[in-house]
Write an enzyme that holds these catalytic residues in place. Structure first.
Site, PDB file in Angstrom:
ATOM      1  N   THR A 128      -8.782 -27.067   9.490  1.00  0.00           N
ATOM      2  CA  THR A 128      -9.102 -27.259   8.083  1.00  0.00           C
ATOM      3  C   THR A 128     -10.256 -28.236   7.960  1.00  0.00           C
ATOM      4  OG1 THR A 128      -6.821 -26.884   7.406  1.00  0.00           O
ATOM      5  CG2 THR A 128      -8.178 -28.196   5.913  1.00  0.00           C
ATOM      6  N   GLY A 138      -0.304 -23.149   4.942  1.00  0.00           N
ATOM      7  CA  GLY A 138       0.054 -24.337   5.722  1.00  0.00           C
ATOM      8  C   GLY A 138       0.089 -25.562   4.830  1.00  0.00           C
ATOM      9  N   ARG A 196       0.884 -16.274   4.596  1.00  0.00           N
ATOM     10  CA  ARG A 196       1.206 -17.570   5.212  1.00  0.00           C
ATOM     11  C   ARG A 196       0.293 -18.664   4.663  1.00  0.00           C
ATOM     12  NH1 ARG A 196      -1.842 -21.704   7.956  1.00  0.00           N
ATOM     13  NH2 ARG A 196      -0.444 -22.867   9.327  1.00  0.00           N
ATOM     14  N   THR A 251      -5.695 -31.921   9.277  1.00  0.00           N
ATOM     15  CA  THR A 251      -6.049 -30.642   9.879  1.00  0.00           C
ATOM     16  C   THR A 251      -5.127 -30.408  11.067  1.00  0.00           C
ATOM     17  OG1 THR A 251      -7.763 -29.369  11.011  1.00  0.00           O
ATOM     18  CG2 THR A 251      -7.847 -31.745  11.275  1.00  0.00           C
ATOM     19  N   GLY A 252      -4.856 -29.142  11.358  1.00  0.00           N
ATOM     20  CA  GLY A 252      -3.983 -28.836  12.491  1.00  0.00           C
ATOM     21  C   GLY A 252      -2.903 -27.864  12.083  1.00  0.00           C
ATOM     22  N   GLY A 299      -0.304 -26.694  10.176  1.00  0.00           N
ATOM     23  CA  GLY A 299       0.230 -27.092   8.879  1.00  0.00           C
ATOM     24  C   GLY A 299       1.739 -27.092   8.816  1.00  0.00           C
TER      25      GLY A 299
END
Lengths: 317, 317
Positions: A151, A181, A179, A202-203, A205
């Site tokens: 993100t 996050g 989907r 970020t990563g 979610g």
């Protein structure tokens, strides 16, 4: 009053430079965030945000974005939106509404049309090729399909003392339709309070949201911690807790900025980010988790940047 | 170990009684929450949850639900889902997934079909009539369309020391298509940690999410506060902050339960709720905000209950 801006990943850099230009001319933090994120959304070679973002399992680019105003706590967000050029602009526009400020799915896309936001097929030929290749690999090699979930998140402080935060992503590559996050979930993927500071995530979610990490980092800064201490404390304690209680943990990284223009990051994986302050020109750094629940931060090398440029434009065979 | 359960609004009562029956026989907290919320979703005269829930501006019932396991922090949620009998069961099922655990819009509805959850047209004749009447009133009287946003939220503690939380709603009456609130946003509409306690929210989701109130209440309980003190502290301080910073505030109410079976609520409006403990049979209470940032809680009167029964079944002219 000073100004500053921080953004997740190397991809934030060019947008952040534009945002910093605005801030240096007494521009508003909300404009800096929107301008910076639009730049990332528009660039076709960043494959996890906006145009050129990788699609879901059905081949459709579904996007999430969030925006928050740190003066008023106004929040706007979209989830699972398709065929819109700049999800961040829609999220910011929604933040002005007292009702219906978070929209999902086709309702979000309809709002974009009704309010004259630019529609665009966000699937590039390159992203389509990557998707087709991945589909084959998944079948042939029996791989886990999920990979890539970066993100762009930006926090900015303007010379009026206002902070804003924005986020945008095309989400997990090969995700199931619908989907979402943490990116569009306030407190999880972003949070900001102009009297304290802001944070963005970020990563993976699905794991970030389990810890409400952006709210927690802002809260910790509110107790007097520096952004770096707040990030370290929130991220590494939660990483341990989630490993103990859930047994596994995805990759994630957080950035934070306070009302004085101090910044911090924490991460459980190699993580690049861009930051600019009144005193220091925009620059890219690389962070790694270090011993004693701290974060090791170094300037990015030209070698790393060259390899990155080559990688994001490499031919898809 | 003891057991207990708390749920938002008078509508929680019958479901909570079923959940308490399970808990008293050493049932699991997750089963108690799901059973209780399904009962609310299935009852056609509760007009803000499940079957009989009031539709959006287009006349479609779009629902949100969330579920969290306090042992593992597993989270599942759906937003803007249509034509499914029990959104809470889908949210709980999704919580077992490490990826794709939060689904929105048509993707969420597709997941329901693919995984054999019961599909159902959730629009009752009564809800349709209310919608048509409201449409006319909006045009004729130039009224604000938005009214009614009651989420059922349940927190339960089982004899094994596990806590779970679930939420379900058809959202704001007359909402724009795709609108979602706090109900399916972890930290905002629900949060639980079996080592501390859990919380659930109801009210204007657009404002609840600005404060990340469920995470904050659980966090405060984790510092040693009782659920009542944590609710009072989180809700009334945020109410003041939001009025100061945003200039206005919607109605909302929060319930909390800790790992010892103690409970609390706070609200900025008249608010009914149901609670059961090992020592005390399930009962309905009514709460009001009181002086000094506290909450006044009284047993419900038979008079109130009779008027409520009459009101929810009154003919729609």
């Amino acid at each position: 009053m000073t100004y500053a801006m921080i953004g997740t990943w190397r991809m934030a850099y060019e947008g952040l430079c534009k945002g910093m230009d605005l801030l240096s001319q007494n521009g508003k933090s909300a404009d800096a965030v929107e301008t910076a994120i639009k730049e990332v959304e528009d660039y076709p070679f960043f494959k996890s945000v906006g145009y050129g973002g990788l699609p879901n399992a059905n081949g459709l680019v579904e996007m999430d974005a969030g925006f928050m105003n740190g003066d008023t706590f106004e929040v706007g967000a979209v989830m699972g939106i398709s065929d819109v050029k700049n999800p961040i602009s829609i999220a910011r526009s929604l933040s002005h509404e007292h009702y219906n400020s978070v929209l999902v799915g086709t309702g979000a896309s309809q709002y974009a049309t009704l309010n004259n936001f630019e529609r665009k097929n966000m699937l590039t030929e390159r992203a389509h090729k990557i998707w087709e290749k991945r589909r084959k690999e998944i079948i042939e090699k029996n791989l886990s399909p999920y990979d890539g979930h970066d993100t762009v998140g930006m926090v900015s402080l303007d010379t009026f003392g206002s902070l804003s935060v924005g986020t945008s992503t095309s989400g997990l590559f090969m995700k199931k339709p619908g989907r979402t996050g943490d990116t569009a979930l306030v407190g999880d993927g972003f949070y900001v309070d102009s009297e304290i500071g802001g944070a963005a995530a970020t990563g993976l979610g699905e794991d970030i949201m389990k810890g409400c990490l952006c709210y927690e980092i802002v809260r910790l800064m509110g107790t007097g911690m520096t952004p770096q201490t707040a990030c370290d404390k929130a991220v590494y304690s939660f990483t341990k807790k989630l490993k103990r209680r859930y047994g596994k943990i995805g990759e994630f990284s957080l950035v934070a900025l306070d009302k004085s223009g101090n910044w911090g990051v924490a991460t459980n994986v190699e993580f690049t980010f861009a930051v600019g302050t009144e005193a220091g020109k925009p620059a890219i750094f690389i962070a790694h988790p270090a011993d004693n629940d701290q974060t090791k931060i170094e300037p990015i090398t030209q070698e790393w940047l060259d390899a990155y440029s080559k990688r994001i434009k490499a031919p898809i065979d």
